[in-house]
Design a protein around this motif. Structure first.
Motif, PDB file in Angstrom:
ATOM      1  N   THR A 139    -104.396 -13.301 -42.774  1.00  0.00           N
ATOM      2  CA  THR A 139    -105.235 -12.841 -43.877  1.00  0.00           C
ATOM      3  C   THR A 139    -106.383 -11.935 -43.449  1.00  0.00           C
ATOM      4  N   ASN A 140    -106.658 -11.853 -42.166  1.00  0.00           N
ATOM      5  CA  ASN A 140    -107.814 -11.098 -41.662  1.00  0.00           C
ATOM      6  C   ASN A 140    -107.410 -10.353 -40.394  1.00  0.00           C
ATOM      7  N   LYS A 141    -106.213  -9.754 -40.413  1.00  0.00           N
ATOM      8  CA  LYS A 141    -105.571  -9.247 -39.206  1.00  0.00           C
ATOM      9  C   LYS A 141    -106.381  -8.161 -38.500  1.00  0.00           C
ATOM     10  N   ALA A 142    -106.922  -7.222 -39.239  1.00  0.00           N
ATOM     11  CA  ALA A 142    -107.653  -6.125 -38.601  1.00  0.00           C
ATOM     12  C   ALA A 142    -108.853  -6.656 -37.818  1.00  0.00           C
ATOM     13  N   ALA A 143    -109.542  -7.619 -38.402  1.00  0.00           N
ATOM     14  CA  ALA A 143    -110.705  -8.198 -37.719  1.00  0.00           C
ATOM     15  C   ALA A 143    -110.287  -8.997 -36.493  1.00  0.00           C
ATOM     16  N   VAL A 144    -109.189  -9.731 -36.606  1.00  0.00           N
ATOM     17  CA  VAL A 144    -108.711 -10.508 -35.468  1.00  0.00           C
ATOM     18  C   VAL A 144    -108.277  -9.580 -34.338  1.00  0.00           C
ATOM     19  N   ASP A 145    -107.579  -8.494 -34.687  1.00  0.00           N
ATOM     20  CA  ASP A 145    -107.151  -7.535 -33.661  1.00  0.00           C
ATOM     21  C   ASP A 145    -108.352  -6.973 -32.911  1.00  0.00           C
ATOM     22  N   ALA A 146    -109.430  -6.683 -33.636  1.00  0.00           N
ATOM     23  CA  ALA A 146    -110.642  -6.185 -32.985  1.00  0.00           C
ATOM     24  C   ALA A 146    -111.286  -7.267 -32.127  1.00  0.00           C
ATOM     25  N   ALA A 147    -111.209  -8.511 -32.596  1.00  0.00           N
ATOM     26  CA  ALA A 147    -111.799  -9.613 -31.832  1.00  0.00           C
ATOM     27  C   ALA A 147    -111.064  -9.838 -30.525  1.00  0.00           C
ATOM     28  N   VAL A 148    -109.753  -9.620 -30.527  1.00  0.00           N
ATOM     29  CA  VAL A 148    -108.973  -9.775 -29.298  1.00  0.00           C
ATOM     30  C   VAL A 148    -109.507  -8.841 -28.223  1.00  0.00           C
ATOM     31  N   GLN A 149    -109.919  -7.651 -28.618  1.00  0.00           N
ATOM     32  CA  GLN A 149    -110.470  -6.698 -27.647  1.00  0.00           C
ATOM     33  C   GLN A 149    -111.786  -7.210 -27.059  1.00  0.00           C
ATOM     34  N   LEU A 150    -112.543  -7.975 -27.847  1.00  0.00           N
ATOM     35  CA  LEU A 150    -113.798  -8.529 -27.352  1.00  0.00           C
ATOM     36  C   LEU A 150    -113.565  -9.591 -26.278  1.00  0.00           C
ATOM     37  N   LEU A 151    -112.373 -10.174 -26.272  1.00  0.00           N
ATOM     38  CA  LEU A 151    -112.058 -11.194 -25.275  1.00  0.00           C
ATOM     39  C   LEU A 151    -111.835 -10.615 -23.889  1.00  0.00           C
ATOM     40  N   GLY A 152    -111.532  -9.338 -23.817  1.00  0.00           N
ATOM     41  CA  GLY A 152    -111.290  -8.724 -22.512  1.00  0.00           C
ATOM     42  C   GLY A 152    -109.826  -8.749 -22.139  1.00  0.00           C
ATOM     43  N   PRO A 153    -109.516  -8.551 -20.871  1.00  0.00           N
ATOM     44  CA  PRO A 153    -108.132  -8.355 -20.436  1.00  0.00           C
ATOM     45  C   PRO A 153    -107.216  -9.560 -20.645  1.00  0.00           C
ATOM     46  N   GLY A 154    -107.758 -10.759 -20.757  1.00  0.00           N
ATOM     47  CA  GLY A 154    -106.904 -11.923 -20.924  1.00  0.00           C
ATOM     48  C   GLY A 154    -106.228 -11.998 -22.279  1.00  0.00           C
ATOM     49  N   GLY A 155    -106.849 -11.390 -23.289  1.00  0.00           N
ATOM     50  CA  GLY A 155    -106.282 -11.410 -24.623  1.00  0.00           C
ATOM     51  C   GLY A 155    -106.396 -12.763 -25.297  1.00  0.00           C
ATOM     52  N   ASP A 156    -105.702 -12.890 -26.411  1.00  0.00           N
ATOM     53  CA  ASP A 156    -105.794 -14.091 -27.251  1.00  0.00           C
ATOM     54  C   ASP A 156    -104.904 -15.201 -26.709  1.00  0.00           C
ATOM     55  N   LYS A 157    -105.266 -15.709 -25.546  1.00  0.00           N
ATOM     56  CA  LYS A 157    -104.503 -16.768 -24.894  1.00  0.00           C
ATOM     57  C   LYS A 157    -105.421 -17.946 -24.576  1.00  0.00           C
ATOM     58  N   ALA A 158    -104.810 -19.100 -24.430  1.00  0.00           N
ATOM     59  CA  ALA A 158    -105.582 -20.291 -24.076  1.00  0.00           C
ATOM     60  C   ALA A 158    -106.108 -20.235 -22.653  1.00  0.00           C
TER      61      ALA A 158
END
Length: 529
Positions: free
Chosen positions: A501-520
């Motif tokens: 429901t908020n994909k564009a914002a989540v995609d941008a947030a993934v970039q804030l995480l750095g090289p590891g991406g949206d992983k545990a």
């Protein structure tokens, strides 16, 4: 009059919206609690509702109505307070079950945010009510950002098809500013005993301003140490300001939230789930508590039904391993009789729902100050003295004092091999007695702080990631392809609902995480150990 928004993930600007939505706790079906909310309830708001709204924000921000899937099946296991004994819960093997995590996310955005924003809108910014709401805003959100990293924060509560995520660094910056401002407001009212913001509806301190000042400053100290590996100068400044302003000093300052047995959701979350036969004491806890002859073991846990001794099991056991006798419920220790009592059979338990919930203990402040003192900061005392006083205050919280505590403080015995089915060695070799080297001293502080914040698994997991203390056993098995058994889990991925429901914002947030991406396996901003 407003109508509740149908999308629980959309942040609502009309701050009356969602404010009094009622979450209904379904029973334990399929072994976990599901939370539901009315989508069409019509609400009228007025001054009479504001105290109840604050109470609702306090309750939901503590996660006790959704305790199992918000905390117990994730942070409580990942900091190794407990280990699971049921094979169908794979979170102990680092599976991030996306169907459960809404119980951690939803209460903040659909319960805490609307309640507190309504208070912000209807009270003067210099009022004590506004200050208390601001403090609880920080407490609630620091747990969310410490699960995920970047989160919707500054725009939380607005109506939009896409709500942006903010970096964890920016969120923490606002935390410090809010706490500083809130304390400044409260100190102007502290001398007036007649001022009791929210009164009895403040289910932590009953509107006692002096207690809330100490709570805010202790929270500020906690957050200052949290960023100490990534922004040493800011951490020092915030920590010293918090101590100078006044943090918790004794167990009488402990923040305990009133829980009742009116309904299951009103009760203590640990009490509600402890009889479901799904978790027991971890081998890490057993190794440390037994090695130290720690009297708190008799309060934290109770003897295993079959052996009448205190026993724990390793985290991450697979279904085949969990059927071994030593790994079954009757051969391992449930949480203490403060929360639940055995009625005479291994499967018979009496839930004690009306047990106050542990929100923050004074002992933590001493261990944070001890670590700060080792960093060279002005913490109002020497590291050793603060460390030892932290032990005393933790013992006092759980009902112990006197000569036995003083003997414990100078104890020289290390953790022991827990005697579990994996034949594990002792988890560490440090005693309680203050060590001669800084490296050992830091481990001692981290270990005792881990014990002192029990049963708050969210804080225990956050501090383990930051400090890597106490030393924990690696999980026996991992089902997460990103986390081998030689590593520890670092965060929770963004929710599926947000991705939908908020994909564009989540995609941008993934970039804030750095090289590891949206992983545990990706470390948070402050997790640089």
């Amino acid at each position: 009059m407003t109508i509740l928004d149908k999308n629980p993930y959309k942040k609502v600007l009309g701050i009356a919206s969602l404010s009094l939505s009622i979450w209904l706790a379904a029973g334990c079906t399929g072994d976990f609690e599901e939370m539901n909310t009315s989508k069409t309830q019509i609400i009228n708001l007025g001054p009479d509702e504001y105290p109840n709204m604050f109470a609702q924000a306090l309750s939901q921000g503590s996660y006790h109505p959704s305790y199992q899937t918000a905390t117990n099946l994730f942070a409580d296991l990942w900091c190794q307070y407990y280990a699971t004994t049921t094979p169908n819960f794979q979170s102990d093997r680092y599976h991030t079950n996306m169907g459960w995590i809404g119980s951690h996310w939803n209460p903040i955005y659909t319960q805490v945010v609307p309640q507190l924003k309504t208070i912000f809108e209807n009270f003067d910014a210099n009022s004590p009510e506004y200050a208390l709401a601001s403090i609880w805003w920080v407490f609630s959100f620091h747990r969310v950002t410490d699960y995920y990293g970047p989160i919707p924060y500054f725009d939380a509560g607005i109506v939009a098809n896409s709500v942006k995520y903010d970096s964890q660094e920016a969120v923490y910056d606002d935390f410090f500013k809010r706490l500083d401002a809130a304390v400044a407001i409260l100190k102007t009212k502290e001398s007036d005993a007649s001022v009791k913001p929210f009164g009895e509806s403040d289910i932590i301190y009953k509107g006692t301003i002096s207690k809330w000042i100490k709570f805010a400053n202790t929270l500020r100290l906690r957050l200052a140490l949290r960023i100490s590996h990534v922004d040493k100068a800011r951490a020092k400044t915030e920590a010293e300001a918090a101590v100078a302003s006044g943090v918790f000093l004794s167990s009488a300052d402990d923040a305990m939230m009133v829980r009742t047995a009116v309904t299951s959701a009103d009760g203590n979350g640990i009490s509600r789930i402890a009889g479901w036969q799904e978790f027991r004491m971890s081998a890490t806890m057993e190794s440390i508590l037994k090695g130290y002859n720690d009297p708190r073991m008799t309060v934290f846990f109770q003897p295993a039904f079959a052996t009448k001794t205190y026993e724990g099991l390793r985290n991450g056991l697979d279904p085949d391993q969990l059927v071994a006798q030593l790994n079954t419920n009757d051969y391992n220790s449930n949480v203490g009789s403060r929360w639940i009592r055995n009625t005479g059979s291994g499967s018979g338990w009496e839930n004690l729902l009306a047990v106050n919930a542990d929100i923050m203990h004074a002992a933590e402040a001493y261990f944070l100050r001890a670590e700060g003192a080792l960093n060279g900061w002005n913490m109002g005392g020497k590291a050793q003295d603060l460390y030892e006083e932290g032990i005393r205050q933790s013992m006092a919280t759980w009902g112990f004092s006197g000569a036995a505590v003083e003997t414990y403080i100078v104890g020289t015995t290390p953790p022991v091999a827990p005697g579990d089915s994996q034949k594990s060695p002792a988890v560490s070799d440090i005693p309680v007695k203050w060590a001669a080297t800084e490296a050992k001293q830091r481990e001692q502080i981290g270990t005792q702080k881990w014990l002192a914040v029990f049963p708050d698994g969210a804080e225990g997991w956050a501090e383990f990631r930051r400090t890597r203390f106490p030393k924990l056993y690696h999980v026996i098995n991992s089902v997460n392809v990103d986390i081998p058994t030689t590593q520890f889990i670092r965060r929770f991925p963004f929710t599926d609902a947000e991705k939908a429901t908020n994909k564009a914002a989540v995609d941008a947030a993934v970039q804030l995480l750095g090289p590891g991406g949206d992983k545990a396996s990706t470390p948070l901003w402050w997790d640089k150990n």
